[in-house]
Design an enzyme around this catalytic site. Structure first.
Site, PDB file in Angstrom:
ATOM      1  N   HIS A 137       0.794  -1.234   0.000  1.00 31.91           N
ATOM      2  CA  HIS A 137       0.000   0.000   0.000  1.00 31.91           C
ATOM      3  C   HIS A 137       0.828   1.287   0.000  1.00 31.91           C
ATOM      4  O   HIS A 137       0.553   2.222   0.752  1.00 31.91           O
ATOM      5  CB  HIS A 137      -0.962   0.005   1.195  1.00 31.91           C
ATOM      6  CG  HIS A 137      -2.017  -1.071   1.138  1.00 31.91           C
ATOM      7  ND1 HIS A 137      -2.536  -1.544  -0.038  1.00 31.91           N
ATOM      8  CD2 HIS A 137      -2.659  -1.756   2.130  1.00 31.91           C
ATOM      9  CE1 HIS A 137      -3.462  -2.472   0.221  1.00 31.91           C
ATOM     10  NE2 HIS A 137      -3.542  -2.631   1.522  1.00 31.91           N
ATOM     11  N   HIS A 149      -9.571   2.065   0.580  1.00 31.85           N
ATOM     12  CA  HIS A 149      -9.509   0.901   1.465  1.00 31.85           C
ATOM     13  C   HIS A 149     -10.613   0.913   2.518  1.00 31.85           C
ATOM     14  O   HIS A 149     -10.377   0.552   3.676  1.00 31.85           O
ATOM     15  CB  HIS A 149      -8.126   0.853   2.121  1.00 31.85           C
ATOM     16  CG  HIS A 149      -7.651  -0.509   2.491  1.00 31.85           C
ATOM     17  ND1 HIS A 149      -8.343  -1.335   3.363  1.00 31.85           N
ATOM     18  CD2 HIS A 149      -6.564  -1.205   2.109  1.00 31.85           C
ATOM     19  CE1 HIS A 149      -7.670  -2.457   3.505  1.00 31.85           C
ATOM     20  NE2 HIS A 149      -6.599  -2.415   2.757  1.00 31.85           N
ATOM     21  N   GLU A 178     -11.369  -3.500  -2.826  1.00 30.64           N
ATOM     22  CA  GLU A 178     -10.417  -2.511  -3.307  1.00 30.64           C
ATOM     23  C   GLU A 178     -10.249  -2.712  -4.805  1.00 30.64           C
ATOM     24  O   GLU A 178      -9.581  -3.653  -5.236  1.00 30.64           O
ATOM     25  CB  GLU A 178      -9.074  -2.699  -2.598  1.00 30.64           C
ATOM     26  CG  GLU A 178      -9.153  -2.581  -1.087  1.00 30.64           C
ATOM     27  CD  GLU A 178      -8.111  -3.452  -0.407  1.00 30.64           C
ATOM     28  OE1 GLU A 178      -6.914  -3.168  -0.540  1.00 30.64           O
ATOM     29  OE2 GLU A 178      -8.493  -4.428   0.265  1.00 30.64           O
TER      30      GLU A 178
HETATM   31  C1  BGC Z   1      -4.397  -6.577   1.905  1.00 34.96           C
HETATM   32  C2  BGC Z   1      -4.287  -7.318   3.207  1.00 34.96           C
HETATM   33  C3  BGC Z   1      -3.840  -6.348   4.256  1.00 34.96           C
HETATM   34  C4  BGC Z   1      -4.813  -5.217   4.326  1.00 34.96           C
HETATM   35  C5  BGC Z   1      -4.304  -4.143   5.228  1.00 34.96           C
HETATM   36  C6  BGC Z   1      -5.431  -5.526   2.065  1.00 34.96           C
HETATM   37  O1  BGC Z   1      -5.541  -4.804   0.888  1.00 34.96           O
HETATM   38  O2  BGC Z   1      -4.685  -7.416   0.839  1.00 34.96           O
HETATM   39  O3  BGC Z   1      -3.386  -8.397   3.118  1.00 34.96           O
HETATM   40  O4  BGC Z   1      -3.682  -6.946   5.507  1.00 34.96           O
HETATM   41  O5  BGC Z   1      -5.021  -4.647   3.080  1.00 34.96           O
HETATM   42  O6  BGC Z   1      -5.136  -3.897   6.238  1.00 34.96           O
END
Ligand code: BGC
Length: 379
Positions: free
Chosen positions: A131, A205, A342
């Site tokens: 991210h 998210h 997402e």
């Molecule tokens: C990911 C997860 C991750 C989460 C973060 C998601 O987009 O795929 O693996 O733990 O985001 O909170």
């Protein structure tokens, strides 16, 4: 400025467009949401549409802090996880409601090669980059500007990510426009330009619980995903490169199925993801707006559709939530109390030549749209 005056300014609410509470007209309200650790002012905007649906968006991380939508009897509930105060977000959290960038999801071994040059990123998830790195767009302070739109109310957020930020090349100028339409949609338009070739994959998210945030786990929600295949992962949750058919697997959501119906089945991919935490390959052409997902919460009748121009969607069911976070109204977020859709390009695309490209060339424009549309199933 005397303290009392600055406090007054702090709590002063500026109503733009039309006055608050004038029922039947979309409106936007701005207030202070506090200050970052280094003393920068953070704002909270509340957007309300003609039907009374309301969403709170903060300039810290571009986070959707609240989203209040009606159930089948007209009762409004906040359907996204988050915190009542900025402090909750500043203390650290698993990306609740945030804009994710420069790269949504993981880049394997925190590096990629572009135009023959290797770029090293922050490894903030084991050996991988997740991210956007250590300080991704979820922790950036965005500049806000209300926009006038015909069919609702809109807020533009902009941010300049400097050349080299978190290891990525190019000065990336990003704009995200949140529009709450009178058709009960939260529409998110993403725009970016760069002065050097780079990679970009922006998403949001938000963790949803259509029964209301904090009101139990999400395993009873019924989900349908318009996808015939998904991208299996390795132990670090990096795609292997394969596009695997969902047929005959617990990943087949082509028919409406409860999230919890097959999540405990013995399955190698479910084990690696600790549940669903995978990218689905959406049907239809990327670049064209099409329906990706439909979710129904049978108890309240709330329905959420996700429409997008993106090629994929990460379906994550809060497998890492463990009851250690106390959210809005003192609600404790236990295991699987929220799910995320997402919309995105596939994880690790910069290292996967067969995946749709996430390269943004100097001088060209990045442009994607995702819509979360709310309604209630009357039964
Ligand atoms: C990911 C997860 C991750 C989460 C973060 C998601 O987009 O795929 O693996 O733990 O985001 O909170």
């Amino acid at each position: 400025m005397p303290k009392i005056l600055s406090l007054m300014v702090l709590f002063m609410t500026i109503t733009l467009t039309v006055g608050v509470g004038q029922k039947g007209k979309a409106n936007l309200k701005k207030e202070s949401f506090g200050k970052t650790a280094d003393g920068q002012e953070v704002e909270l905007y509340t957007l309300t549409n003609a039907k009374g649906i309301e969403t709170g968006i903060t300039t810290y991380g571009g986070i959707v802090v609240s989203l209040k939508v009606p159930d089948r009897s007209g009762k409004f509930d906040d359907v996204v996880l988050g915190f009542d105060t900025l402090d909750g977000y500043l203390k650290g959290h698993p990306y609740f409601g945030a804009i994710i960038g420069r790269y949504g999801n993981r880049i394997g071994k925190a590096r990629f090669t572009l135009n023959g040059k290797e770029y090293k990123l922050a490894a903030n998830n084991g050996e991988n980059s997740l991210h956007g790195g250590t300080k991704g767009f979820d922790k950036a302070l965005w500049k806000a500007r209300p926009l006038t739109v015909k069919d609702g109310v809109a807020l533009e957020l902009s941010y300049l990510s400097k050349d080299g930020e978190e290891g990525y090349p190019g000065n990336l100028s990003v704009r995200v426009v949140y529009t709450l339409t009178d058709n009960n949609e939260l529409k998110i338009d993403y725009f970016a330009t760069t002065d050097k070739d780079t990679v970009v994959n922006l998403t949001n998210h938000s963790y949803f619980n259509l029964a209301g945030q904090g009101n139990g786990d999400i395993l009873g929600h019924q989900v349908q995903i318009n996808a015939g295949s998904f991208t299996p992962v390795d132990a670090g949750l990096i795609p292997t490169g394969e596009l695997r058919s969902v047929k005959g697997t617990p990943f087949d959501f082509t028919q409406n199925t409860a999230i919890g119906a097959r999540v405990n089945q013995p399955d190698e991919q479910l084990k690696l993801g600790r549940g669903y935490d995978h990218n689905w390959v959406l049907t239809g052409n990327a670049g064209t707006m099409r329906q990706a997902v439909k979710v129904v919460e049978p108890g309240t009748g709330r329905v959420m559709e996700v429409w997008t121009t993106e090629p994929g969607v990460q379906f994550y069911i809060g497998n890492f939530l463990d009851g250690s976070l106390k959210g809005k109204g003192g609600k404790v977020y236990q295991h699987r109390y929220g799910f995320c859709f997402e919309t995105q390009h596939f994880p690790d695309s910069p290292n996967q030549p067969k995946f749709p490209s996430t390269v943004l060339k100097r001088g060209s424009r990045y442009r994607t749209t995702t819509i979360y549309k709310f309604s209630a199933d009357q039964k």
